[in-house]
Design an enzyme around this catalytic site. Structure first.
Site, mmCIF file in Angstrom:
data_model
loop_
_atom_site.group_PDB
_atom_site.id
_atom_site.type_symbol
_atom_site.label_atom_id
_atom_site.label_comp_id
_atom_site.label_asym_id
_atom_site.label_seq_id
_atom_site.Cartn_x
_atom_site.Cartn_y
_atom_site.Cartn_z
ATOM 1 N N ARG A 195 29.616 16.061 18.045
ATOM 2 C CA ARG A 195 31.042 15.809 18.262
ATOM 3 C C ARG A 195 31.319 15.720 19.768
ATOM 4 N NH1 ARG A 195 33.069 15.772 13.420
ATOM 5 N NH2 ARG A 195 32.134 17.158 11.882
ATOM 6 N N HIS B 235 24.071 6.094 24.648
ATOM 7 C CA HIS B 235 24.658 6.733 23.464
ATOM 8 C C HIS B 235 25.695 5.802 22.868
ATOM 9 C CE1 HIS B 235 27.078 7.767 26.994
ATOM 10 N NE2 HIS B 235 28.122 7.781 26.184
HETATM 11 P P1 AMP Z 1 30.635 7.612 28.204
HETATM 12 O O1 AMP Z 1 31.850 7.879 29.060
HETATM 13 O O2 AMP Z 1 30.730 6.405 27.360
HETATM 14 O O3 AMP Z 1 29.374 7.694 29.034
HETATM 15 O O4 AMP Z 1 30.603 8.814 27.154
HETATM 16 C C1 AMP Z 1 30.252 10.103 27.513
HETATM 17 C C2 AMP Z 1 30.958 11.019 26.560
HETATM 18 O O5 AMP Z 1 30.295 12.257 26.551
HETATM 19 C C3 AMP Z 1 32.418 11.301 26.907
HETATM 20 O O6 AMP Z 1 33.260 10.871 25.839
HETATM 21 C C4 AMP Z 1 32.458 12.816 27.078
HETATM 22 O O7 AMP Z 1 33.636 13.402 26.573
HETATM 23 C C5 AMP Z 1 31.241 13.263 26.317
HETATM 24 N N1 AMP Z 1 30.627 14.499 26.743
HETATM 25 C C6 AMP Z 1 30.309 14.880 28.009
HETATM 26 N N2 AMP Z 1 29.728 16.087 28.004
HETATM 27 C C7 AMP Z 1 29.657 16.476 26.699
HETATM 28 C C8 AMP Z 1 29.167 17.637 26.038
HETATM 29 N N3 AMP Z 1 28.610 18.651 26.716
HETATM 30 N N4 AMP Z 1 29.276 17.701 24.688
HETATM 31 C C9 AMP Z 1 29.836 16.699 23.997
HETATM 32 N N5 AMP Z 1 30.318 15.565 24.567
HETATM 33 C C10 AMP Z 1 30.238 15.464 25.890
#
Ligand code: AMP
Ligand code: ZN
Length: 114
Positions: free
Chosen positions: A31, A100
């Site tokens: 999540r 991702h």
């Molecule tokens: P992006 O901005 O497409 O690179 O997506 C990265 C995503 O990772 C963002 O939506 C963040 O909220 C999420 N994110 C960052 N750190 C964590 C974490 N420790 N656990 C879960 N999600 C995370």
């Protein structure tokens, strides 16, 4: 090999906690910590690739869609629909440089592309 510093590698290696909803030999799904929809999941390959088009990433880019669909099914998103997104590099809005796929759903999503 030196220890990974990437935050998603650390999550994959259980060095930092996450809310895991799915795992197979090559992927996990967790999540998102800052959900942008009622359901917001991240499908993360266990192997580290910086970007969607990084050398070698083809080995996971095809499978990641199947995993996203499976995770959407497990989360009950299939009937009403969902969205998958891969932000790529700076102008694409990528903030974590470990490939991702976002899976968003659980409600009517607003916006479309930008
Ligand atoms: P992006 O901005 O497409 O690179 O997506 C990265 C995503 O990772 C963002 O939506 C963040 O909220 C999420 N994110 C960052 N750190 C964590 C974490 N420790 N656990 C879960 N999600 C995370
Ligand atoms: Zn990584």
């Amino acid at each position: 090999m030196s220890k990974p510093t990437c935050i998603f590698c650390k999550i994959v290696n259980s060095e930092i906690p996450s809310a895991k909803v799915y795992e197979d030999p090559d992927f996990i799904a967790i999540r998102d910590i800052q959900p942008q929809a009622k359901t917001h999941l991240l499908v993360i390959p266990k192997a580290h690739f910086d970007h969607l088009d990084s050398p070698g990433a083809e080995s996971v880019t095809v499978k990641i869609i199947a995993v996203a669909n499976e995770v959407a099914r497990l989360e009950g998103l299939t009937a009403h629909g969902y969205r998958v997104v891969v932000n790529t590099r700076e102008w694409g809005g990528q903030t974590v440089a470990h490939l991702h796929m976002h899976v968003l759903g659980g409600e009517q999503l607003r916006g479309r592309f930008a």
